[in-house]
Design a protein around this motif. Structure first.
Motif, mmCIF file in Angstrom:
data_model
loop_
_atom_site.group_PDB
_atom_site.id
_atom_site.type_symbol
_atom_site.label_atom_id
_atom_site.label_comp_id
_atom_site.label_asym_id
_atom_site.label_seq_id
_atom_site.Cartn_x
_atom_site.Cartn_y
_atom_site.Cartn_z
ATOM 1 N N ARG A 156 45.718 37.742 46.290
ATOM 2 C CA ARG A 156 46.359 38.595 45.244
ATOM 3 C C ARG A 156 45.820 38.348 43.982
ATOM 4 N N GLU A 157 45.441 36.948 43.768
ATOM 5 C CA GLU A 157 44.677 36.667 42.472
ATOM 6 C C GLU A 157 43.248 37.149 42.323
ATOM 7 N N ILE A 158 42.667 37.364 43.459
ATOM 8 C CA ILE A 158 41.391 38.051 43.516
ATOM 9 C C ILE A 158 41.726 39.421 43.255
ATOM 10 N N VAL A 159 42.330 40.081 43.944
ATOM 11 C CA VAL A 159 42.663 41.530 43.491
ATOM 12 C C VAL A 159 42.923 41.809 42.075
ATOM 13 N N ASP A 160 43.892 40.943 41.393
ATOM 14 C CA ASP A 160 44.439 41.009 40.162
ATOM 15 C C ASP A 160 43.269 40.805 38.924
ATOM 16 N N GLY A 161 42.365 39.822 39.542
ATOM 17 C CA GLY A 161 41.079 39.427 38.592
ATOM 18 C C GLY A 161 40.083 40.484 38.535
ATOM 19 N N LEU A 162 39.940 41.003 39.842
ATOM 20 C CA LEU A 162 38.858 42.044 39.835
ATOM 21 C C LEU A 162 39.506 43.442 39.062
ATOM 22 N N TRP A 163 40.605 43.691 39.445
ATOM 23 C CA TRP A 163 41.308 44.824 38.831
ATOM 24 C C TRP A 163 41.177 44.834 37.193
ATOM 25 N N GLU A 164 41.433 43.661 36.682
ATOM 26 C CA GLU A 164 41.499 43.504 35.271
ATOM 27 C C GLU A 164 40.016 43.798 34.672
ATOM 28 N N ARG A 165 39.049 43.643 35.556
ATOM 29 C CA ARG A 165 37.520 43.914 35.057
ATOM 30 C C ARG A 165 37.029 45.408 35.398
ATOM 31 N N ALA A 200 30.899 39.772 43.300
ATOM 32 C CA ALA A 200 31.684 39.911 42.235
ATOM 33 C C ALA A 200 32.825 38.871 42.738
ATOM 34 N N ALA A 201 33.171 38.918 43.894
ATOM 35 C CA ALA A 201 34.612 38.063 44.314
ATOM 36 C C ALA A 201 34.228 36.679 44.402
ATOM 37 N N ILE A 202 32.788 36.374 44.771
ATOM 38 C CA ILE A 202 32.416 35.046 44.748
ATOM 39 C C ILE A 202 32.278 34.546 43.213
ATOM 40 N N CYS A 203 31.704 35.159 42.467
ATOM 41 C CA CYS A 203 31.592 34.935 40.923
ATOM 42 C C CYS A 203 33.053 34.842 40.290
ATOM 43 N N LEU A 204 34.174 35.615 40.742
ATOM 44 C CA LEU A 204 35.466 35.285 40.363
ATOM 45 C C LEU A 204 35.848 34.003 40.730
ATOM 46 N N ARG A 205 35.474 33.581 41.889
ATOM 47 C CA ARG A 205 36.236 32.369 42.454
ATOM 48 C C ARG A 205 35.613 31.209 41.722
ATOM 49 N N ARG A 206 34.325 31.488 41.346
ATOM 50 C CA ARG A 206 33.335 30.098 40.580
ATOM 51 C C ARG A 206 33.997 30.071 39.414
ATOM 52 N N LEU A 207 34.364 31.142 38.724
ATOM 53 C CA LEU A 207 34.785 31.302 37.215
ATOM 54 C C LEU A 207 36.234 30.602 37.229
ATOM 55 N N HIS A 208 36.946 30.894 38.245
ATOM 56 C CA HIS A 208 38.395 30.270 38.517
ATOM 57 C C HIS A 208 38.048 28.773 38.589
ATOM 58 N N ASN A 209 37.291 28.357 39.455
ATOM 59 C CA ASN A 209 37.054 26.883 39.675
ATOM 60 C C ASN A 209 36.357 26.203 38.512
#
Length: 268
Positions: free
Chosen positions: A4-13, A257-266
């Motif tokens: 859900r956090e991945i969906v929310d983060g990607l949708w925001e962008r 993009a999803a991998i980049c979002l995870r790295r940004l979160h970490n």
């Protein structure tokens, strides 16, 4: 990160990147399904690898056909590539992107259906297959990924991979685009391509054929192997089911993009 956090983060962008559809007044037709729900459905198919027809409509509020059409439309509009570029810029702004050097490699995937960029795979007894060609930064963040037939030589994709790195913004000054060095294994050993890499202002650090192991390149190159593990954790990418190359390329861009979002979160 949770799904859900991945969906929310990607949708925001991605929401600002989706072009506004013009409204038809005379024959408006049915009300369009929600774009965010379509994104969630696309990510679910990408992660689980299920066929589009088996997407549970009751859970997502959209059908698999709708998700497939959005995937294709947004690929044609360049949305997935721009989404990847936005996240790379955020990683650079957070000082979580390092282009002191880049690493390249390729991975075979079986193609169950014939289509674009499919060829006899030399590592799978000549069965139809494709190749994922990947270039990453020093930590394994995917910078660009391309798709070719399984019979294409890795070295022929070295220059297209370098040229596929987008201009990475996120900080003041000129966008970042070129690494200082390129690390590669013996499959990229060719004097012609070494000259082409140097012509772009990049130093090639590539293992020579016929030399023994123990060069020490593995201490830098292992990150791209981990990146392939991240990429192929999305089950829809382990085996190629799509006939059309642009659809599979869209899924590759979304996974990056999803991998980049995870790295940004970490990194936060």
């Amino acid at each position: 990160m949770r799904e859900r956090e991945i969906v929310d983060g990607l949708w925001e962008r991605i929401a600002p990147l989706i072009p506004t559809r013009s409204r038809r007044f005379r024959y408006p037709g049915r009300l369009a399904r929600d774009d965010r729900a379509a994104l969630a459905g696309i990510l679910f198919v990408l992660r689980t690898g299920i066929p589009w027809q088996q997407l549970p409509t009751s859970a997502f509020g959209v059908s698999g056909s709708t998700c497939w059409r959005r995937l294709v439309r947004w690929q044609q509009q360049g949305v997935w590539q721009r989404l990847h570029e936005v996240l790379l810029a955020e990683l650079r702004a957070a000082e979580a992107l390092d282009l002191a050097y880049a690493v390249v490699d390729a991975s075979h995937v079986r193609a169950l259906k014939r289509g674009d960029h499919v060829g006899p795979s030399p590592v799978d007894r000549g069965r139809p297959g494709s190749k994922h060609h990947l270039i990453t930064d020093t930590a394994g963040t995917p910078l660009a990924v391309t798709l070719t037939g399984g019979n294409r030589n890795d070295v022929t994709q070295l220059i297209p991979l370098i040229d596929a790195i987008p201009p990475i913004r996120g900080r003041r000054g000129r966008p970042l685009r070129r690494p200082r060095k390129i690390y590669g294994d013996r499959s990229y050993d060719h004097d012609k391509y070494r000259r082409l890499v140097r012509a772009r202002g990049i130093t090639p650090v590539i293992a020579r054929r016929g030399t023994g192991h123990g060069s020490g390149l593995g201490q830098r190159r292992w990150v791209v192997e981990r990146s392939f593990a991240w990429l192929h954790a999305f089950k829809r990418l382990r085996t190629r089911y799509e006939r059309r190359a642009d659809i599979h390329q869209a899924l590759l861009s979304l996974a990056c993009a999803a991998i980049c979002l995870r790295r940004l979160h970490n990194s936060n």
